[in-house]
Design a protein around this motif. Structure first.
Motif, PDB file in Angstrom:
ATOM      1  N   ARG A 177      39.921  35.500  28.856  1.00 50.35           N
ATOM      2  CA  ARG A 177      39.810  36.580  27.907  1.00 50.35           C
ATOM      3  C   ARG A 177      40.665  37.776  28.307  1.00 50.35           C
ATOM      4  N   SER A 178      40.732  38.099  29.597  1.00 49.00           N
ATOM      5  CA  SER A 178      41.517  39.246  30.046  1.00 49.00           C
ATOM      6  C   SER A 178      42.951  38.882  30.385  1.00 49.00           C
ATOM      7  N   ASN A 179      43.273  37.597  30.276  1.00 51.80           N
ATOM      8  CA  ASN A 179      44.631  37.120  30.537  1.00 51.80           C
ATOM      9  C   ASN A 179      45.142  37.578  31.909  1.00 51.80           C
TER      10      ASN A 179
ATOM     11  N   GLY B 283      37.023  37.558  33.550  1.00 53.60           N
ATOM     12  CA  GLY B 283      36.957  37.050  32.180  1.00 53.60           C
ATOM     13  C   GLY B 283      37.483  35.650  31.950  1.00 53.60           C
TER      14      GLY B 283
END
Lengths: 203, 290
Positions: B200-202, B256
């Motif tokens: 999600r946060s890459n 994430g």
């Protein structure tokens, strides 16, 4: 809920470890007749699967599990994690899902953000959690991965630039550590507007 | 041979990839040495912690400086008090004796003539019977199963046995070979995974652990990836006992990314990579981490 904490060992050639193969779609596991269909649909179908070694439980609303180490026990227990992280690519060799590409966006219309809501969103662990990396007013445990945002309004940035930075900072710096909040659907359009309004209110 | 390995990792866009390969992003160009000395140029802190006898204790007491010691502060010799790791060690010894009553458990783990000394320093390794690379905890699970006992990778009892075995190599340098065969391939895959952005946060492991060493996330400074493996599994109040792969799970969750099950091939590749970065660093257990 507390599933056996082990990845199913890959058996078929399709899911051999380390292989650049594909995850055989769950959908077709039960119906051998669907093989034909799968051949026709292949490229589109295999892209979306969660890999078999992901620590998830399809029975819990948030899918993602977190380990619980129990003293004097030979079993690793798992509990539901507060956030669902299963929709994005994992480190698994069997994960064929793509990372979202950097996206350039333009802010349309007037900002119409609410700074109070923006502040809340910036603080929430499941939303911005900006103080993980940035100094923010009223937050004593701020990180310093990014610059301090104290008095940020005084930089006189255009709303549109800040919107882009929060939506997808990779457009400004491909090597950034900052998450692409818009592209990865962590924050909605309105939520980003609220956060931009909050940034523009920081004296 | 002292080979510096170069990783040419440009942003995924630049690499020509087959149509069916998923789009992925990698962090910038990095160099690594499969030895703890490689930290000389990554964080520059190696000279401060290479010799445990010459640690500057004043730095340990200073929150701005203590990460530079890479002796992870809470580890011996800073923490000489009895902590949960010591109890786990006792538990591990008990379990080991029960499992190894006939000497088969140690043999399965690869101990020659039952000698446990130095065993820890050679893991992860290619396991001829299983025909794949396993970390110590994975081997413990599989070998315990042969003795009819369930010790899941990542469980307290598994890590306790791992800790006991590590204590038999106390002070001995980690020494795994990643210059040929399957281990070299695992090292290369692990190195690539370390730079691959996920979730999600890459973020990639390297987003924090190579590019922002010493910077803070909230009040925690991220440290260099060199030398970590030598003090695992660690005692932590939150996890009781945390194996290296459970640390990957925690870092994944914190940044994430959907975590994987311990023992998955990707985590084992990462373990090979990180263990090579600890080559030459002495095993020091039981340790305590915040």
């Amino acid at each position: 809920m507390h599933q056996r904490g082990k990845e199913p060992r890959p058996t078929g050639f399709l899911t051999a470890p380390g292989m650049t193969g594909l995850v055989f779609p769950r959908l077709f596991r039960t119906k051998p007749g669907a093989w034909l269909v799968s051949l026709l649909l292949l490229p589109g179908v295999w892209a979306a699967e969660l890999p078999p070694d992901a620590a998830v439980d399809r029975g819990v609303p948030t899918m993602t599990l977190t380990p619980q180490v129990v003293v004097h026990s030979g079993r690793l227990e798992w509990e539901p994690f507060s956030r669902d992280l299963s929709a994005w690519p994992t480190l698994s060799h069997a994960d064929r899902r793509s990372t979202e590409k950097p996206r350039r966006v333009s802010l349309t219309g007037p900002l119409e953000g609410d700074a109070t809501r923006g502040r809340e969103l910036a603080m929430r662990r499941d939303k911005g959690f900006c103080m993980l990396c940035h100094q923010l007013p009223g937050e004593q445990w701020s990180g310093n991965f990014g610059i301090s945002l104290l008095g940020y309004r005084l930089n006189h940035h255009a709303d549109a630039d800040l919107y882009q930075q929060v939506f997808d900072p990779r457009v400004n710096n491909p090597h950034t550590a900052m998450p692409p909040y818009g592209t990865n659907r962590i924050l909605s359009d309105q939520e980003i507007r609220d956060i931009v309004a909050y940034l523009q209110s920081l004296e | 041979m002292r080979s510096l390995l170069f990783v040419l990792l440009c942003l995924g866009v630049a690499t020509p990839q087959a149509e069916s390969m998923p789009y992925r992003e990698y962090d910038a160009l990095e160099e690594y040495a499969p030895s703890v000395r490689g930290d000389m140029w990554l964080s520059g802190t190696y000279r401060l912690w290479a010799d445990p006898g010459r640690l500057d204790w004043r730095m340990a007491g200073n929150p701005e400086d203590n990460w530079k010691l890479n002796w992870k502060f809470m580890d011996p010799p800073f923490n000489q008090t009895v902590h949960g790791g010591h109890f786990a060690l006792d538990r591990g010894e008990e379990l080991f004796r029960a499992l190894n009553a006939k000497g088969r458990f140690a043999a399965c783990l690869g101990a020659r003539q039952g000698r446990l000394k130095g065993l820890r320093t050679g893991y992860p390794r290619y396991h001829a019977q299983l025909r794949r690379i396993v970390g110590l905890e994975e081997a413990i699970e599989l070998c315990a199963a042969r003795q009819g006992r369930e010790l899941q990778n990542g469980s307290y009892d598994n890590s306790a046995v791992s800790l006991f075995l590590a204590s038999k190599s106390q002070g001995m340098p980690i020494r795994i070979q990643v210059d040929k065969g399957p281990m070299q391939q695992a090292y290369a895959r692990g190195r690539k995974l370390f730079h691959m952005r996920t979730g999600r946060s890459n973020m990639a492991c390297s987003s924090c652990h190579t590019h922002r060493i010493g910077l803070k996330l909230r009040n925690v400074a991220v440290t260099t990836p060199y030398g970590d493996v030598a003090h695992f599994p660690v005692y932590r109040t939150r996890f009781q006992l945390q194996s290296l792969q459970l640390r990957f799970v925690e870092c994944n969750l914190d940044s994430g990314t959907q975590p994987l099950r311990p023992g998955s091939s990707a985590y084992t590749d990462l373990e090979v990579f990180l263990t090579a970065l600890s080559n030459g660093y002495p095993v020091s257990v039981p340790s305590e981490r915040h």
